[in-house]
Design a protein around this motif. Structure first.
Motif, PDB file in Angstrom:
ATOM      1  N   VAL A   1      12.898 -46.032 -43.003  1.00 14.26           N
ATOM      2  CA  VAL A   1      14.356 -46.078 -42.885  1.00 14.26           C
ATOM      3  C   VAL A   1      14.804 -47.125 -41.871  1.00 14.26           C
ATOM      4  O   VAL A   1      15.829 -47.799 -42.065  1.00 14.26           O
ATOM      5  N   LYS A   2      14.025 -47.298 -40.797  1.00 12.51           N
ATOM      6  CA  LYS A   2      14.385 -48.327 -39.803  1.00 12.51           C
ATOM      7  C   LYS A   2      14.227 -49.726 -40.395  1.00 12.51           C
ATOM      8  O   LYS A   2      15.044 -50.614 -40.137  1.00 12.51           O
ATOM      9  N   ASP A   3      13.177 -49.906 -41.180  1.00  8.31           N
ATOM     10  CA  ASP A   3      12.971 -51.211 -41.831  1.00  8.31           C
ATOM     11  C   ASP A   3      14.098 -51.514 -42.821  1.00  8.31           C
ATOM     12  O   ASP A   3      14.587 -52.643 -42.905  1.00  8.31           O
ATOM     13  N   ARG A   4      14.449 -50.486 -43.559  1.00  4.64           N
ATOM     14  CA  ARG A   4      15.524 -50.657 -44.549  1.00  4.64           C
ATOM     15  C   ARG A   4      16.867 -50.952 -43.854  1.00  4.64           C
ATOM     16  O   ARG A   4      17.622 -51.822 -44.297  1.00  4.64           O
ATOM     17  N   LEU A   5      17.151 -50.238 -42.777  1.00  7.92           N
ATOM     18  CA  LEU A   5      18.370 -50.503 -42.004  1.00  7.92           C
ATOM     19  C   LEU A   5      18.335 -51.926 -41.457  1.00  7.92           C
ATOM     20  O   LEU A   5      19.351 -52.648 -41.487  1.00  7.92           O
ATOM     21  N   ALA A   6      17.154 -52.344 -40.992  1.00 10.62           N
ATOM     22  CA  ALA A   6      17.016 -53.705 -40.455  1.00 10.62           C
ATOM     23  C   ALA A   6      17.220 -54.754 -41.549  1.00 10.62           C
ATOM     24  O   ALA A   6      17.779 -55.831 -41.295  1.00 10.62           O
TER      25      ALA A   6
ATOM     26  N   ARG B   1      24.539 -52.712 -37.089  1.00 15.14           N
ATOM     27  CA  ARG B   1      25.243 -53.044 -38.346  1.00 15.14           C
ATOM     28  C   ARG B   1      25.236 -51.843 -39.282  1.00 15.14           C
ATOM     29  O   ARG B   1      24.988 -51.974 -40.497  1.00 15.14           O
ATOM     30  N   LEU B   2      25.498 -50.679 -38.700  1.00 14.49           N
ATOM     31  CA  LEU B   2      25.442 -49.433 -39.456  1.00 14.49           C
ATOM     32  C   LEU B   2      26.484 -49.374 -40.567  1.00 14.49           C
ATOM     33  O   LEU B   2      26.190 -48.980 -41.708  1.00 14.49           O
ATOM     34  N   ARG B   3      27.723 -49.751 -40.251  1.00 16.34           N
ATOM     35  CA  ARG B   3      28.809 -49.613 -41.232  1.00 16.34           C
ATOM     36  C   ARG B   3      28.590 -50.510 -42.455  1.00 16.34           C
ATOM     37  O   ARG B   3      28.721 -50.033 -43.600  1.00 16.34           O
ATOM     38  N   PRO B   4      28.258 -51.792 -42.253  1.00 12.49           N
ATOM     39  CA  PRO B   4      27.936 -52.601 -43.440  1.00 12.49           C
ATOM     40  C   PRO B   4      26.780 -52.021 -44.256  1.00 12.49           C
ATOM     41  O   PRO B   4      26.830 -52.044 -45.492  1.00 12.49           O
ATOM     42  N   ALA B   5      25.758 -51.491 -43.579  1.00 12.96           N
ATOM     43  CA  ALA B   5      24.612 -50.921 -44.304  1.00 12.96           C
ATOM     44  C   ALA B   5      25.065 -49.767 -45.186  1.00 12.96           C
ATOM     45  O   ALA B   5      24.612 -49.628 -46.335  1.00 12.96           O
ATOM     46  N   LEU B   6      25.979 -48.935 -44.674  1.00 11.97           N
ATOM     47  CA  LEU B   6      26.474 -47.801 -45.464  1.00 11.97           C
ATOM     48  C   LEU B   6      27.254 -48.282 -46.679  1.00 11.97           C
ATOM     49  O   LEU B   6      27.115 -47.744 -47.779  1.00 11.97           O
ATOM     50  N   CYS B   7      28.070 -49.307 -46.471  1.00 15.81           N
ATOM     51  CA  CYS B   7      28.860 -49.852 -47.589  1.00 15.81           C
ATOM     52  C   CYS B   7      27.937 -50.452 -48.645  1.00 15.81           C
ATOM     53  O   CYS B   7      28.097 -50.198 -49.844  1.00 15.81           O
TER      54      CYS B   7
ATOM     55  N   PHE C   1      17.363 -44.088 -48.643  1.00 12.87           N
ATOM     56  CA  PHE C   1      17.833 -44.644 -47.375  1.00 12.87           C
ATOM     57  C   PHE C   1      18.915 -43.756 -46.765  1.00 12.87           C
ATOM     58  O   PHE C   1      18.871 -43.424 -45.578  1.00 12.87           O
ATOM     59  N   LEU C   2      19.886 -43.351 -47.584  1.00  8.46           N
ATOM     60  CA  LEU C   2      21.011 -42.559 -47.058  1.00  8.46           C
ATOM     61  C   LEU C   2      20.529 -41.200 -46.538  1.00  8.46           C
ATOM     62  O   LEU C   2      20.977 -40.736 -45.488  1.00  8.46           O
ATOM     63  N   ARG C   3      19.600 -40.578 -47.257  1.00  9.85           N
ATOM     64  CA  ARG C   3      19.075 -39.281 -46.798  1.00  9.85           C
ATOM     65  C   ARG C   3      18.281 -39.433 -45.510  1.00  9.85           C
ATOM     66  O   ARG C   3      18.475 -38.692 -44.549  1.00  9.85           O
ATOM     67  N   GLU C   4      17.393 -40.414 -45.502  1.00  8.89           N
ATOM     68  CA  GLU C   4      16.549 -40.570 -44.303  1.00  8.89           C
ATOM     69  C   GLU C   4      17.367 -41.031 -43.102  1.00  8.89           C
ATOM     70  O   GLU C   4      17.056 -40.702 -41.954  1.00  8.89           O
ATOM     71  N   LEU C   5      18.425 -41.809 -43.372  1.00  6.60           N
ATOM     72  CA  LEU C   5      19.289 -42.253 -42.276  1.00  6.60           C
ATOM     73  C   LEU C   5      19.945 -41.057 -41.581  1.00  6.60           C
ATOM     74  O   LEU C   5      20.027 -41.008 -40.341  1.00  6.60           O
TER      75      LEU C   5
END
Lengths: 299, 299
Positions: free
Chosen positions: B3-8, B49-55, B286-290
């Motif tokens: 999840v950290k890699d995906r967020l990155a 960059r959490l908000r862009p990742a969610l969008c 990603f959304l679940r693990e986040l």
């Protein structure tokens, strides 16, 4: 005087919208009262509502009735009001007075003034977006992008930044001041005209004419404002005479002198009048007479 | 950790956009360098960059590739960054540090910080508008209105106002703090999720699920943040530990205690996970693990 009455009629439409529909919008959404108070203090504290009038008149010129475009037009007043609140802050122009009353941060404190400005700017875009579907989505988005560009970093905010950079600086040229003012004041006035035309879905050459009118009127308006800061009546302009000079601002009169500044203002007004010369009707008459009226104050 | 890699990876997409396309946009438009500097200082100074990742993830969840929605997603980072700059101002939270560096006004002065914030907010809406026609105009306008509402007087700005009202005040309840945080932090996080779904033109019930996910994640995130302010590591959180208490902030830990705050954060994360339980694929994972990851930091 016909043009003043007509401007007052447009202003009344805008003021009604801001007081009633916009006020209700804020309250129904659950905006904290401590935020509504400074927003409405600045928003409803008078003003000519020039930018909404321009947007309404250009929409009308191209056949779109005021009712369809009023929220978008009023959004320009939200943006204009936010810019006045932030410009008056101690870190910026540090003005204690605005329209003859304490400026927002003097009345409510700095934190509330900053947030009221932020909120007005944000709401402006929400209001614009809701002009659809009364106006087709494509036209609304095009106009909204135009407004954002004019209000943003290369427009109004950029102009305020340059104004701060130039204040007290030596060696600033008349061309630099003209370019700064075109961003700081001109861009939003121009956008109000252009957006009225875009929302009415008129032809590209008519959008160009609206742009020419707007940028010329904006320049005439700003030069006249600079002149009034030197020779005006404190009661009429709502702030102390000579404040530009006291702050070390580079202005048209300080760089070109009063007579040449008057000439430049008249030339800009002429250009504006010519840009809408081909149109008949009351909206066209309003736009022509408005351009004359702006410079009549100083000639 | 996946999840950290995906967020990155999402963050890298956003950072590329902000540095390259957005930076070029500012320069080509003629933004003064004195304004670009504080904008980019804050914008490119790190962050998850959490908000862009969610969008991006919610768009992807409903079949819209990141390329089509990236500008809109990045606009959330523009809004988030402006809010941090203004919140740090002396008249507001008066924070000297942000992400381990001097805050914007400490680095550039108050006037430039105020204007950089104003410019970032304005540009955000310009960027959003230009998501069309790659995404249909109607969806863009609906999403833009949602973002403006979330960022505005009844959302983020209103939440900051309530935060100021409540700071140092006695008798503030946990429900009031929760409602304040839902506006101040929650609204924009929720909107990022909702806008991703709207831009992908998904069904109304999927927009509702995105909203539920977003508001639960936002609450979990904020409670975790409050907890970290009490028990966290200064290097990791980029600001002094205990700053909430020092400022007299009413927070979840100060009103409900640490153990109950942890429980609440876990419950919110569970709700978020359930909101996207019906979906397969990497975006759903990603959304679940986040949601789990956000509360893992404090449990």
């Amino acid at each position: 005087m016909w043009v003043k009455d007509r401007l007052a009629a447009y202003a009344a439409l805008t003021a009604d919208y801001l007081r009633d529909r916009f006020g209700r919008r804020l309250r129904e959404a659950g905006t904290p009262e401590t935020l509504i108070a400074p927003m409405e203090y600045s928003l409803l504290g008078g003003g000519k509502r020039l930018r909404p009038a321009l947007c309404l008149a250009f929409a009308e010129l191209h056949g779109l009735p005021p009712g369809k475009v009023l929220p978008f037009a009023a959004a320009f007043e939200l943006i204009h009001t936010y810019s006045l609140i932030h410009d008056d802050l101690p870190a910026m122009d540090d003005d204690d007075l605005r329209r003859g009353r304490p400026s927002c941060h003097k009345a409510y404190g700095e934190a509330q003034a900053i947030l009221a400005g932020d909120a007005l700017l944000t709401e402006a875009f929400g209001v614009m977006a809701e002009t659809a579907p009364a106006v087709p989505e494509k036209a609304v988005l095009t106009a909204l992008a135009e407004a954002a560009f004019a209000a943003g970093s290369a427009g109004m905010v950029g102009g305020q930044m340059l104004d701060m950079d130039y204040t007290g600086a030596s060696g600033v040229s008349l061309a630099q001041v003209a370019a700064m003012q075109a961003k700081k004041t001109g861009a939003l006035i121009r956008a109000a005209c252009v957006c009225g035309a875009i929302l009415a879905e008129c032809a590209p050459q008519d959008v160009d004419r609206a742009a020419l009118y707007g940028q010329s009127l904006g320049a005439a308006f700003q030069i006249a404002d600079d002149i009034l800061d030197v020779v005006g009546d404190e009661t009429a302009i709502g702030k102390p005479v000579g404040s530009d000079q006291a702050m070390g601002k580079n202005t048209f009169p300080s760089l070109a002198g009063l007579p040449q500044s008057r000439e430049m203002a008249l030339a800009e007004a002429d250009t504006a009048v010519r840009a809408v010369a081909d149109h008949d009707g009351e909206a066209a008459r309003f736009l022509r007479e408005l351009a004359r009226y702006v410079v009549d104050r100083v000639s």
